[in-house]
Design an enzyme around this catalytic site. Structure first.
Site, PDB file in Angstrom:
ATOM      1  N   PRO A   2      21.542  -3.873  22.542  1.00 25.53           N
ATOM      2  CA  PRO A   2      22.592  -4.524  22.198  1.00 25.53           C
ATOM      3  C   PRO A   2      22.247  -5.749  22.411  1.00 25.53           C
ATOM      4  O   PRO A   2      21.995  -6.602  23.158  1.00 25.53           O
ATOM      5  CB  PRO A   2      23.327  -4.130  23.693  1.00 25.53           C
ATOM      6  N   GLU A   3      22.825  -6.715  21.232  1.00 20.59           N
ATOM      7  CA  GLU A   3      23.055  -7.956  21.074  1.00 20.59           C
ATOM      8  C   GLU A   3      24.526  -8.411  21.197  1.00 20.59           C
ATOM      9  O   GLU A   3      25.514  -7.651  21.444  1.00 20.59           O
ATOM     10  CB  GLU A   3      22.294  -8.466  19.879  1.00 20.59           C
ATOM     11  N   HIS A 101      18.386   8.832  34.554  1.00 25.40           N
ATOM     12  CA  HIS A 101      18.244   7.169  34.351  1.00 25.40           C
ATOM     13  C   HIS A 101      19.480   6.784  34.592  1.00 25.40           C
ATOM     14  O   HIS A 101      19.885   5.524  34.286  1.00 25.40           O
ATOM     15  CB  HIS A 101      17.829   6.897  33.058  1.00 25.40           C
ATOM     16  N   ARG A 120      14.810   2.650  30.071  1.00 25.94           N
ATOM     17  CA  ARG A 120      13.860   1.641  30.344  1.00 25.94           C
ATOM     18  C   ARG A 120      14.026   0.776  31.335  1.00 25.94           C
ATOM     19  O   ARG A 120      13.100  -0.233  31.634  1.00 25.94           O
ATOM     20  CB  ARG A 120      13.738   0.761  28.630  1.00 25.94           C
ATOM     21  N   ARG A 155      12.301 -29.610  17.834  1.00 27.21           N
ATOM     22  CA  ARG A 155      11.776 -28.560  18.485  1.00 27.21           C
ATOM     23  C   ARG A 155      10.672 -27.970  17.520  1.00 27.21           C
ATOM     24  O   ARG A 155      10.727 -27.941  16.195  1.00 27.21           O
ATOM     25  CB  ARG A 155      12.794 -27.359  18.686  1.00 27.21           C
TER      26      ARG A 155
END
Length: 274
Positions: A2-3, A101, A120, A155
């Site tokens: 999920p983004e 889970h 996870r 950067r």
DNA sequence: ACTATGTCCTGCGAGC
DNA sequence: TGCTCGCAGGACATAG
């Protein structure tokens, strides 16, 4: 995985389904990883609160909660959720089997349950009493071209790594970093600080475009992503480079290349991206 | 102040 | 067939 688009889809779905409901009680599993706040703190904060709104901030899902006090006042707090890699927040009926889970269950006044499932255990739950959780970085959907360019100034890190840095932009993950770099025609290894203003403007436009399109299609289902209703997204069908190693570029037919950058699989077209 | 690297965790697929 | 092994990835800690 999920983004931003997937989290936006899930947050909208949750808001539609459980906004206004009240959390009666909370059960928390025995694993400690899923809890950023202490389990005791979470269990004390949530019961008795009404869900005023559910929204996305970066890759976080924020539940705005309100508790009425005895003197007619209101106390606001926030339940903050990060899905990590494999986290799901599902609205279930109590009769449905509880899957492996499952780390947290909130029982609602309507009789339904909110279940947090995460094989996870990279996902995190926390609570906050101070107002206005705003996440670590800048929102990619609302950032101006000027601010966007400034984020990368001087950067030395590769532009792909900078896009994934949540302290700069929050919400961009591996899929949308690769897809936006392809659309902007920029190689993932280019030093962020050496991109021209024109290139940064292209990337800014491409990133917004790809995120908006993905939200429209309900996100990308690549591993086991599903929204709050258990439905898959469709943006994976629109991917032009992500997980297309060796396949012909959709623009020029050159085989898509893959490299590892910052420990993440990175996909690009060697001809279209310079 | 930045940047790079290792760590957490399970499921899955490759290889024998 | 059934086993082992390596790998994937977001955020964070730690080292340089």
């Amino acid at each position: 995985m999920p983004e931003l688009p997937e989290v936006e889809t899930i947050a909208r779905g949750l808001d539609k389904r459980v906004r206004g409901d009240v959390i009666d009680s909370v059960w928390l599993g025995k694993h400690r990883e899923p809890f950023k706040s202490s389990p005791r703190e979470i269990a004390a904060a949530l019961p008795g609160t009404r869900i005023a709104e559910i929204r996305r901030v970066g890759k976080h899902i924020v539940f705005d909660l309100v508790r009425k006090t005895s003197r007619n006042g209101k106390v606001s707090m926030q339940w903050i959720l990060h899905l990590g890699m494999t986290g799901r927040m599902l609205v279930c009926s109590p009769e449905e089997e509880i899957p492996k889970h499952t780390h947290a269950i909130a029982t609602l006044s309507s009789g339904r349950e909110l279940r947090f499932v995460d094989p996870r255990r990279f996902g995190r739950l926390s609570v906050a009493t101070e107002q206005g959780f705003s996440g670590p970085g800048t929102e990619p959907l609302t950032v101006t071209a000027e601010e966007f360019a400034k984020l990368f100034h001087r950067r030395k890190t590769p532009i792909k790594a900078a896009l994934l840095n949540q302290k700069l932009l929050h919400g961009v993950g591996n899929i949308y970093a690769d897809e936006s770099l392809f659309r902007a025609g920029i190689r993932p290894r280019r030093q962020a600080g050496r991109l021209t203003r024109a290139e940064l403007d292209r990337l800014h436009g491409a990133l917004k475009e790809v995120l908006r399109e993905a939200i429209k299609l309900g996100g990308s289902s690549v591993s086991d992503y599903v929204d709050a209703e258990g439905r898959e997204g469709f943006f994976q069908l629109q991917h032009r480079v992500y997980l297309r190693t060796g396949k012909p570029c959709l623009a020029c037919k050159t085989p898509i290349k893959r490299l590892v950058l910052g420990g993440r699989g990175t996909h690009y077209c060697p001809k279209c991206q310079r």
